[in-house]
Design a protein around this motif. Sequence first.
Motif, short mmCIF file in Angstrom:
data_model
loop_
_atom_site.label_atom_id
_atom_site.label_comp_id
_atom_site.label_asym_id
_atom_site.label_seq_id
_atom_site.Cartn_x
_atom_site.Cartn_y
_atom_site.Cartn_z
N LEU A 78 -6.31 -0.35 -3.47
CA LEU A 78 -5.51 -1.58 -3.52
C LEU A 78 -6.31 -2.68 -2.85
CD1 LEU A 78 -2.70 -2.91 -4.16
CD2 LEU A 78 -2.12 -2.41 -1.77
N THR B 286 2.66 1.53 -3.36
CA THR B 286 1.75 1.85 -4.45
C THR B 286 1.34 3.32 -4.41
OG1 THR B 286 0.95 -0.42 -4.43
CG2 THR B 286 -0.46 1.18 -5.51
N LEU B 287 1.20 3.86 -3.21
CA LEU B 287 0.93 5.29 -3.06
C LEU B 287 2.02 6.10 -3.76
CD1 LEU B 287 -0.08 5.86 0.69
CD2 LEU B 287 -1.34 6.66 -1.31
N THR C 238 -5.65 4.34 -2.19
CA THR C 238 -4.26 4.72 -2.48
C THR C 238 -4.22 6.14 -3.04
OG1 THR C 238 -4.46 3.70 -4.65
CG2 THR C 238 -3.43 2.39 -2.91
N HIS D 19 -4.45 -3.47 -7.97
CA HIS D 19 -4.53 -2.03 -7.75
C HIS D 19 -5.30 -1.37 -8.89
CE1 HIS D 19 -2.91 2.23 -7.66
NE2 HIS D 19 -3.61 2.10 -6.57
N HIS E 3 0.83 -1.20 0.00
CA HIS E 3 0.00 0.00 0.00
C HIS E 3 0.87 1.26 0.00
CE1 HIS E 3 -2.51 3.13 2.02
NE2 HIS E 3 -3.32 2.76 1.05
N GLN E 4 1.87 1.27 0.87
CA GLN E 4 2.77 2.45 0.92
C GLN E 4 3.51 2.63 -0.41
OE1 GLN E 4 5.44 1.66 4.17
NE2 GLN E 4 3.79 1.43 5.64
#
Lengths: 268, 268
Positions: B245, B163-164, B259, B185, B160-161
């Motif tokens: 996500l 992908t951000l 995200t 995602h 998640h981090q």
Amino acid sequence: MCQLLGMNCNVPTDICFSFAGFQARGGATDVHSDGWGIAFFEGRGTRVFLEPLASCSSPLAGVVRSYPIHSENVIAHIRKATQGVVALENTHPFMRELWGRYWIFAHNGHLPDFAPELDGSFTPVGDTDSERAFCWLLQNLRQRFASRPPSQAQLFETLHQLTLEVGALGAFNFLLSNGDCLFAHCSTRLSYIIRQAPFAVAHLSDQDLSIDFSDVTTPDDRVAVIATVPLTDNEAWTTMPSGSLWLFEEGAPVTHRLTVTAPQPPDA
Amino acid sequence: MCQLLGMNCNVPTDICFSFAGFQARGGATDVHSDGWGIAFFEGRGTRVFLEPLASCSSPLAGVVRSYPIHSENVIAHIRKATQGVVALENTHPFMRELWGRYWIFAHNGHLPDFAPELDGSFTPVGDTDSERAFCWLLQNLRQRFASRPPSQAQLFETLHQLTLEVGALGAFNFLLSNGDCLFAHCSTRLSYIIRQAPFAVAHLSDQDLSIDFSDVTTPDDRVAVIATVPLTDNEAWTTMPSGSLWLFEEGAPVTHRLTVTAPQPPDA
């Protein structure tokens, strides 16, 4: 034990004829019915076909045999399981990426006592001695050359040292390619043939199939085919000496070196 | 742009029906004719079929469509090239090994300004932004967790981090699997459907083909299918929100998280 098939060429060539003979050994003319696989390099890309079934009766192997993929480096394997269950993750050839190139490896042999320390940079997914040896080879290449790939001469020299080390532990016939060239190690059994002009008719040993290579080649083509046991019965294959590492490039063996050391005197 | 197809199930299931509709979009009902690929997990092993050709007319895609490979996690992709030439090495999905598991990744989007520092642990073989993003994700996972794989919750949190970070740079729809679960995602466009008892008839949008899933399932089966654009015209697909996500496991979405970050006030 298993069987290996490799091809290294100076122009992209299909392996349909050789694969037809090789495929038959996976359960029809021979006992290697625990899986088969074949990897084709096309430029930097690879295609790998794997199946944990006998190749002689595999529909997918039938497709590979009749679908001409043109490649400069091919590695194929039929498996008779000695270590590791019959499963997709234990089916050769194996693939990893190093230095932005794919590396393909297939092994015929048995390394029961090979249990090296692995640092996590390449970790086996299955549980064969073969994949473990492949991961160890790549780990050592990365450790020695970090993120900069070595010259081909350095690569051969290093593989020679590493192969000496693993080869001392058991049967370690292998084929390895990064798409540029093909390394072949004969530990116990491996042969090759170079096909070049003037091309002639070849006839398979494992089924009654012939091809006239002069119909499908140009005069500059050169193809090296490497196999555990010669695939044709009317051509002169070269038997590699036990304990020799070979480098094939552009369809020819460009260098080879022994990987057995002379016995040491008892008190040396 | 490209299109994605994913499947995550609680029992090994074939994807022949969905792939038939998806394949048609590769040059027949849609424009994604610069290559196609599909990866199947079978236990820890993977099979990846790749071709830098239009899937609608590919003989190999025809084989994949009619050859029922049973898998719990599948990722497929059809390509309309935006970055990187049409070549095998630029054909999705991509594969690498991390923590003794294969990881499969396919991307739909465009990340023209994504040029991260890569440390050599995973290096792109081709020249797509997609493979670069995949290598960067895996490099970061290895850096954070070294040689010990994290729990699934930690993995989701870290992805998640990451992908951000990447998602802020452009369109970053992706599917990622290690064989245990499937991450999806939705950056701009992605939908999913869960098929479970009572099963019904489904009809493809891209060709006149129907299947009655009650004929080919057991009451406990559950299958999640994820696609850029819904594949059937008589079922209720869920549109994922842009910037989310998702984690799919055993045929169901078990968690998801946004995200996209809320816009900051100008002087914050």
